[in-house]
Enzyme design. Structure first.
Site, mmCIF file in Angstrom:
data_model
loop_
_atom_site.group_PDB
_atom_site.id
_atom_site.type_symbol
_atom_site.label_atom_id
_atom_site.label_comp_id
_atom_site.label_asym_id
_atom_site.label_seq_id
_atom_site.Cartn_x
_atom_site.Cartn_y
_atom_site.Cartn_z
ATOM 1 N N ARG A 1 34.300 46.383 78.664
ATOM 2 C CA ARG A 1 33.020 46.572 77.980
ATOM 3 C C ARG A 1 32.546 45.236 77.435
ATOM 4 O O ARG A 1 33.328 44.504 76.826
ATOM 5 C CB ARG A 1 33.190 47.572 76.834
ATOM 6 C CG ARG A 1 31.898 47.763 76.055
ATOM 7 C CD ARG A 1 32.026 48.786 74.983
ATOM 8 N NE ARG A 1 32.769 48.285 73.842
ATOM 9 C CZ ARG A 1 33.011 49.001 72.746
ATOM 10 N NH1 ARG A 1 32.605 50.252 72.691
ATOM 11 N NH2 ARG A 1 33.674 48.499 71.738
ATOM 12 N N GLU B 1 25.870 56.448 73.947
ATOM 13 C CA GLU B 1 26.320 56.610 72.560
ATOM 14 C C GLU B 1 25.159 56.590 71.571
ATOM 15 O O GLU B 1 25.359 56.593 70.364
ATOM 16 C CB GLU B 1 27.366 55.548 72.201
ATOM 17 C CG GLU B 1 27.021 54.129 72.550
ATOM 18 C CD GLU B 1 28.152 53.136 72.251
ATOM 19 O OE1 GLU B 1 29.132 53.485 71.582
ATOM 20 O OE2 GLU B 1 28.022 51.972 72.691
ATOM 21 N N ARG C 1 29.656 56.183 60.256
ATOM 22 C CA ARG C 1 31.063 56.350 60.677
ATOM 23 C C ARG C 1 32.062 56.016 59.586
ATOM 24 O O ARG C 1 33.148 56.550 59.537
ATOM 25 C CB ARG C 1 31.354 55.375 61.830
ATOM 26 C CG ARG C 1 31.089 55.874 63.168
ATOM 27 C CD ARG C 1 31.072 54.707 64.166
ATOM 28 N NE ARG C 1 32.395 54.325 64.636
ATOM 29 C CZ ARG C 1 32.600 53.647 65.766
ATOM 30 N NH1 ARG C 1 31.586 53.323 66.536
ATOM 31 N NH2 ARG C 1 33.799 53.313 66.136
ATOM 32 N N HIS D 1 44.372 46.011 60.743
ATOM 33 C CA HIS D 1 45.507 45.687 61.612
ATOM 34 C C HIS D 1 46.712 46.539 61.289
ATOM 35 O O HIS D 1 47.511 46.880 62.161
ATOM 36 C CB HIS D 1 45.872 44.208 61.444
ATOM 37 C CG HIS D 1 44.869 43.309 62.061
ATOM 38 N ND1 HIS D 1 44.575 42.077 61.577
ATOM 39 C CD2 HIS D 1 44.088 43.481 63.145
ATOM 40 C CE1 HIS D 1 43.653 41.521 62.324
ATOM 41 N NE2 HIS D 1 43.340 42.356 63.286
ATOM 42 N N CYS E 1 34.992 57.901 76.459
ATOM 43 C CA CYS E 1 35.975 56.991 75.876
ATOM 44 C C CYS E 1 35.933 57.007 74.345
ATOM 45 O O CYS E 1 36.559 56.185 73.699
ATOM 46 C CB CYS E 1 35.790 55.568 76.401
ATOM 47 S SG CYS E 1 34.180 54.878 76.000
ATOM 48 N N ASP F 1 30.115 56.732 68.287
ATOM 49 C CA ASP F 1 28.757 56.366 67.883
ATOM 50 C C ASP F 1 27.759 57.484 68.128
ATOM 51 O O ASP F 1 26.794 57.613 67.382
ATOM 52 C CB ASP F 1 28.317 55.091 68.608
ATOM 53 C CG ASP F 1 28.849 53.856 67.899
ATOM 54 O OD1 ASP F 1 28.718 53.791 66.669
ATOM 55 O OD2 ASP F 1 29.406 52.972 68.569
ATOM 56 N N ARG G 1 37.969 47.031 74.711
ATOM 57 C CA ARG G 1 37.031 46.546 73.678
ATOM 58 C C ARG G 1 37.225 45.036 73.550
ATOM 59 O O ARG G 1 38.221 44.590 72.990
ATOM 60 C CB ARG G 1 37.342 47.194 72.325
ATOM 61 C CG ARG G 1 36.994 48.663 72.228
ATOM 62 C CD ARG G 1 37.313 49.155 70.816
ATOM 63 N NE ARG G 1 36.727 50.448 70.535
ATOM 64 C CZ ARG G 1 37.404 51.597 70.535
ATOM 65 N NH1 ARG G 1 38.688 51.601 70.804
ATOM 66 N NH2 ARG G 1 36.785 52.734 70.248
HETATM 67 C C1 PEP Z 1 32.340 54.993 70.784
HETATM 68 O O1 PEP Z 1 31.353 54.673 70.117
HETATM 69 O O2 PEP Z 1 32.676 56.174 70.975
HETATM 70 C C2 PEP Z 1 33.208 53.961 71.371
HETATM 71 C C3 PEP Z 1 34.182 54.276 72.193
HETATM 72 O O3 PEP Z 1 32.986 52.669 71.019
HETATM 73 P P1 PEP Z 1 33.417 52.004 69.631
HETATM 74 O O4 PEP Z 1 34.314 52.977 68.916
HETATM 75 O O5 PEP Z 1 34.084 50.746 70.004
HETATM 76 O O6 PEP Z 1 32.094 51.823 68.961
HETATM 77 MG MG MG Z 2 30.577 52.674 70.206
#
Ligand code: PEP
Ligand code: MG
Length: 590
Positions: A340, A439, A473, A197, A510, A463, A304
């Protein structure tokens, strides 16, 4: 020559909010109250002991409430504080502490500490990084109660009277909300991950922040000179003259560039050869819509929705979700809002008692896989989205589709949801664009099959890089390989865009890659349409779009596709477009 005579030290952490800041360190003592004595409470004293606990909770609540009430309206991260206030009422913390006082006949401090330790242990086993990081919310909240119990002085960040850079082990949402922007230029913390946060608030405050530095409070002393490079996630302690000069120049040009971009944020994103694009915002909380609009967002490219499910015992009801989605949809109308569906891990992870820990959570029961296994949760959300769709321009998007059957099943769930609303006579809209996130590499491979079933693709590079290059990640050890410009990633994006074009559906992006202005020409050249990003990046990406020619960008794609490394692609982009951006000299290839 070093200004202070001290050696220059470079600390590497995680970028939480971009920008460069130079200033003096101010260490905030935010260590929790650690030494807690245990003593027994006689039977007749139990009532007053629980009362003492209850009033400490009440005081903590009033303190948080005062912060919420006094925070500026644009800081509507207040909802994080609302979460903290809710946590104070939460059975997990409140009832269990009272239970412990009564059953074990111990003092309130000891009971609280042991309940928090149990909760912490359960959270730390959770497979999802985001959820693991939520443990810090519990700790901050219990700390506040503890300070009330033991009467410790709460150091107020709001009372800082000099222009400084805050250095802390960790900062709670309440701490960050008290930051006075005239005084605090940036902040850095030992703890915290990308989704903490603290980082979310830093972005709203638009001050640079680096988190996860691990040793900052041990390395830095009060009044040390610091350079905080929030873009790269680096902090330089006691910089030498040359480093200082270099960063001062970078900071000044970055500020100039941002100011110009911000002034033009409401202008259309149109290339010099007159091709128009939509630049949209990624949001996590409904409150972010206002700032997204002020940054010039032409829609919400990614909402999200999982944040509404976290930090709580019971999942939100259909009506609660509907109201929240409706707010966003109505504010943005007629601009699109891409909702989403839930992207979380297993339900146990959310509810706080991890009795099954997935060995590979990123490859486990996540996102659509979770929803398909939890029809009750999925149906509730789908019904709420369809109802909200009646109020504006909604697009619905399924995350992490890896196989055809998942999309097929998800669409059937959607049909069922619409049918049930129809039967109940509730207003809804079924005729909305249904898309999927691309993704997972398998989705790229079968994009031609999937394209026939959906209205749009949205590429999630965060992803796609993780799964495409087999890079966790959140793992620092392999972060150097997490490269958006890796030839494998570029080819996957190119391939997806080609298939989308052949099937006449739009392809958006995105993932974080969409918010990097240096990548914009490459993405547009490959055929990406809407780009969606964190709101702050919108003016910069729009400005880049207005500065380039699409036909030149298309030409350049051919060369980029022939390159062997991410570094080569970066150098080529920098050579061609770097002078349009103030920060490219310091940008990394990722
Ligand atoms: C992504 O995976 O690029 C994405 C936008 O979703 P998140 O970052 O919420 O996994
Ligand atoms: Mg993702």
């Amino acid at each position: 020559m070093k200004k202070s005579g001290k050696a220059e030290i470079v600390l590497k952490g995680l970028s939480a909010s971009s920008g460069i800041s130079i200033g003096k360190a101010y260490l905030v003592d935010r260590d929790s109250v650690d030494i807690i004595a245990r003593y027994s409470i006689p039977e007749k004293g139990l009532k007053s002991e629980t009362k003492r606990f209850k009033s400490a909770v009440q005081n903590a609540k009033s303190a948080l409430r005062a912060i919420v009430d006094n925070s500026p309206p644009e800081l509507h991260k207040a909802s994080i504080l609302e979460t903290h206030i809710a946590l104070l009422n939460d059975k997990l913390l409140y009832n269990r502490t009272i239970e412990c006082i009564e059953k074990e006949r111990v003092n309130a401090e000891w009971a609280l500490k042991s309940v928090v330790n149990q909760i912490k242990a359960a959270f730390m086993e959770m497979p999802d990084t985001y959820l693991r990081e939520r443990v810090s919310d519990i700790v901050h909240v219990s700390d506040l109660v503890m300070r009330n119990l033991v009467g410790a002085q709460v150091q107020s960040i709001g009372q800082i009277d000099r222009r400084v850079i805050l250095v802390a082990r960790d900062l709670s949402a309440a701490d960050t909300t008290q930051i006075n922007l005239d005084r605090v230029k940036a902040f850095i913390t030992d703890l915290g991950g990308k989704t903490s946060h603290t980082g979310i608030i830093a972005q709203t405050l638009e001050i640079p922040a680096v988190v996860g530095l691990e040793v900052a409070t041990r390395t830095i002393q009060n009044d040390d000179l610091l350079i905080v490079d929030g873009t790269k996630g680096v902090v330089i302690v006691n910089p030498g003259e040359a480093t200082l000069l270099e960063y001062e120049e970078q900071r000044a040009s970055y500020e100039r560039y941002k100011a110009v971009a911000a002034r033009e944020s409401s202008l259309k994103a149109e290339t010099i050869d007159r091709h128009r694009f939509d630049v949209m915002a990624n949001i996590e909380l409904p409150e972010e819509v206002v700032s997204a609009t002020s940054y010039g967002a032409q829609g919400i490219g990614l909402y999200r929705t999982e944040f509404q499910y976290l930090s709580r015992q019971v999942f939100p009801s259909e009506n609660e979700l509907y109201e929240r989605y409706k707010d966003v949809v109505e504010v943005m109308a007629p601009r699109p809002v891409t909702i989403r569906t839930l992207d979380i891990n297993g339900d146990k992870a959310v509810r706080g008692t991890a009795d099954y820990v997935e060995p590979n959570p990123a490859l486990g029961l996540r996102a659509i896989r979770y929803c398909l296994k939890r029809p009750d949760v999925f149906r509730t959300q789908l019904r709420a989205i369809l109802r909200a769709a009646a109020h504006g321009n909604v697009r619905l998007m399924f995350p992490m589709i890896a196989a055809y059957f998942e999309l097929d099943l998800a669409k059937r769930f959607l049909d069922d949801a619409a049918e049930s609303l129809e039967k109940e006579g509730l207003p809804y809209k079924r005729d909305i664009p249904i898309g999927i996130m691309i993704e997972v590499p398998s989705a790229v491979m079968i994009a031609d099959v999937l394209a026939k079933e959906v209205g749009f693709f949205s590429i999630g590079t965060n992803d796609l890089i993780q799964y495409g290059l087999a890079i966790d990640r959140g793992n620092k050890q392999v972060a150097h390989m997490y490269q958006a410009l890796d030839p494998a990633i570029i080819r996957m994006i190119h391939q997806t865009a080609k298939v989308a074009r052949a099937n006449r559906i739009p392809v958006h992006m995105c993932g974080e890659m969409a918010g990097r202005p240096l990548h914009t020409p490459l993405l547009l050249g490959m055929g990406l349409e809407d780009l969606s990003m964190h709101p702050q990046a919108i003016p910069l990406v729009k400005r880049m779009i207005r500065s380039i020619s699409l036909s030149d960008a298309r030409e350049m794609v051919k060369t980029v596709l022939s390159l062997k490394t991410a570094r080569d692609a970066f150098l080529l982009l920098r050579e061609a477009y770097g002078e349009l951006i103030a920060t490219t000299r310091s940008e990394s290839a990722s």
